[in-house]
Design a protein around this motif. Structure first.
Motif, PDB file in Angstrom:
ATOM      1  N   PRO A   1      34.917  45.774  24.676  1.00  0.00           N
ATOM      2  CA  PRO A   1      35.929  46.660  24.095  1.00  0.00           C
ATOM      3  C   PRO A   1      36.404  47.691  25.125  1.00  0.00           C
ATOM      4  O   PRO A   1      35.593  48.348  25.777  1.00  0.00           O
ATOM      5  CB  PRO A   1      35.193  47.333  22.937  1.00  0.00           C
ATOM      6  CG  PRO A   1      34.084  46.395  22.588  1.00  0.00           C
ATOM      7  CD  PRO A   1      33.672  45.768  23.882  1.00  0.00           C
TER       8      PRO A   1
ATOM      9  N   THR B   1      43.218  45.428  23.872  1.00  0.00           N
ATOM     10  CA  THR B   1      42.736  45.310  25.249  1.00  0.00           C
ATOM     11  C   THR B   1      43.795  45.831  26.203  1.00  0.00           C
ATOM     12  O   THR B   1      44.906  45.303  26.246  1.00  0.00           O
ATOM     13  CB  THR B   1      42.420  43.839  25.597  1.00  0.00           C
ATOM     14  OG1 THR B   1      41.412  43.351  24.717  1.00  0.00           O
ATOM     15  CG2 THR B   1      41.939  43.723  27.034  1.00  0.00           C
TER      16      THR B   1
ATOM     17  N   GLN C   1      39.067  35.834  26.980  1.00  0.00           N
ATOM     18  CA  GLN C   1      39.302  36.642  25.781  1.00  0.00           C
ATOM     19  C   GLN C   1      38.041  36.869  24.917  1.00  0.00           C
ATOM     20  O   GLN C   1      37.766  37.997  24.508  1.00  0.00           O
ATOM     21  CB  GLN C   1      40.432  36.028  24.960  1.00  0.00           C
ATOM     22  CG  GLN C   1      41.023  36.949  23.901  1.00  0.00           C
ATOM     23  CD  GLN C   1      40.289  36.881  22.581  1.00  0.00           C
ATOM     24  OE1 GLN C   1      39.654  35.872  22.293  1.00  0.00           O
ATOM     25  NE2 GLN C   1      40.368  37.931  21.796  1.00  0.00           N
TER      26      GLN C   1
ATOM     27  N   LEU D   1      35.452  39.637  26.660  1.00  0.00           N
ATOM     28  CA  LEU D   1      35.831  40.958  27.142  1.00  0.00           C
ATOM     29  C   LEU D   1      35.157  42.065  26.344  1.00  0.00           C
ATOM     30  O   LEU D   1      35.124  42.036  25.119  1.00  0.00           O
ATOM     31  CB  LEU D   1      37.354  41.132  27.063  1.00  0.00           C
ATOM     32  CG  LEU D   1      38.178  40.320  28.057  1.00  0.00           C
ATOM     33  CD1 LEU D   1      39.659  40.426  27.713  1.00  0.00           C
ATOM     34  CD2 LEU D   1      37.928  40.785  29.491  1.00  0.00           C
TER      35      LEU D   1
ATOM     36  N   LEU E   1      45.766  38.126  24.787  1.00  0.00           N
ATOM     37  CA  LEU E   1      44.588  38.926  24.468  1.00  0.00           C
ATOM     38  C   LEU E   1      44.797  39.778  23.221  1.00  0.00           C
ATOM     39  O   LEU E   1      45.911  39.982  22.754  1.00  0.00           O
ATOM     40  CB  LEU E   1      44.249  39.842  25.650  1.00  0.00           C
ATOM     41  CG  LEU E   1      43.921  39.160  26.977  1.00  0.00           C
ATOM     42  CD1 LEU E   1      43.529  40.210  28.010  1.00  0.00           C
ATOM     43  CD2 LEU E   1      42.819  38.121  26.819  1.00  0.00           C
TER      44      LEU E   1
END
Length: 315
Positions: A106, A131, A101, A104, A127
């Motif tokens: 965008p 996402t 998490q 990641l 998440l």
């Protein structure tokens, strides 16, 4: 609606991370890397070390090649990825989602390539809501033959849910030799795959036999048929529309994958925890909630759990 994206779509090469680089993730990662995408595998130390030293060995009926790619033991290796192939065991879904998490990018698409029917929901719950998470149904027979060595035994199609990036992903996957469809009824397709898993995985695990050999034993096809009937009763009670002829698909597995041991059989043979609670166990759970009796699925779940405990204790 089900559509097949054109491989001629004008989309750029992707940066792809494989979270949980077992047999499924390694197979698709290898095909994508061979097509020019930047692929990073995230897995166990021995596997990662082998890939770092020699590349990933991809062995199929038609080729046996070493595929260079990045590999790491750290979840931070998803950083910068356009697509994360989320391939961890269903038992590890929440923990793995929490691990990736913070890293990641965008808009990165998290594509769940797992057994079971609710992993995308479980990932989505962990998440950031911005996402995109899409479920994928995986139809492939693969196995790890050792660290850094994946073997392909059959098929390889994916069915994925709609998302902002699904069209581009399907086009690039198709161009890499991965037949990929986008479907509005991925839940139904996941249930269809779940029924196949419930029919064969536990029996293959308990007997340690591949599908083609398994169905030759007296009474096995009757047990499979009764297990499938229970699953379909739960799906109907749960309002799930399962596409295609599931019974025919179940009968066809031994012919299309005669030498394949189920993933549950592979886990049990290696003394690893299985996903049985997310296969037959999930059907039992939904059956209990919906008032549908599940005696065969319950028995298969319990027998695999007993075998797990025995292997775990060195018995």
């Amino acid at each position: 609606m089900t559509s097949t994206a054109s491989s001629a779509a004008d989309v750029s090469l992707l940066r792809i991370a494989v979270m949980g680089a077992g047999a499924v993730g390694c197979y698709y990662g290898a095909l994508l890397a061979r097509a020019g995408h930047a692929v990073s595998l995230i897995g166990r130390q021995s596997h990662v070390q082998a890939v770092q030293q020699r590349g990933l060995r991809l062995e199929t009926a038609l080729l046996d090649v070493q595929v260079p790619m990045q590999a790491s033991t750290e979840a931070s290796a998803v950083q910068g990825a356009d697509v994360v192939l989320f391939c961890v065991k269903s038992t590890d879904t929440e923990a793995a989602a929490r691990a990736i998490q913070p890293w990641l990018a965008p808009g990165a698409l998290v594509l769940t390539l797992q057994n079971g029917v609710d992993n995308d929901e479980r990932v989505r719950a962990v998440l950031d809501r911005r996402t995109p998470v899409a479920a994928a149904v995986v139809y492939v027979a693969t196995a790890m033959a050792g660290p850094g060595h994946v073997q392909h035994h059959g098929r390889g199609e994916l069915v994925i849910a709609p998302s902002p990036r699904s069209e581009a992903v399907a086009a690039q996957f198709g161009a890499a030799g991965i037949p990929t469809q986008i479907s509005d009824n991925v839940r139904g397709a996941l249930w269809a795959k779940l029924v196949l898993n419930c029919a064969y995985n536990a029996l293959s695990a308990l007997s340690q036999q591949p599908y083609g050999q398994l169905v030759q034993a007296p009474g096995v096809t009757d047990v499979i048929a009764d297990t499938v009937a229970e699953c379909l009763a739960v799906a109907k009670a749960d309002g799930v529309t399962i596409p295609g002829d599931v019974a025919a698909a179940v009968r066809g597995i031994p012919a299309t994958m005669p030498g394949q041991h189920s993933s549950t059989a592979q886990d049990l043979a290696r003394g690893k925890p299985t996903e049985i609670d997310h296969l037959n166990g999930y059907v039992v759970q939904r059956g209990e909630a919906l008032g549908v009796p599940m005696p065969l699925n319950r028995a298969l779940q319990v027998l695999v759990k007993l075998a797990e405990a025995r292997r775990g204790s060195g018995g």
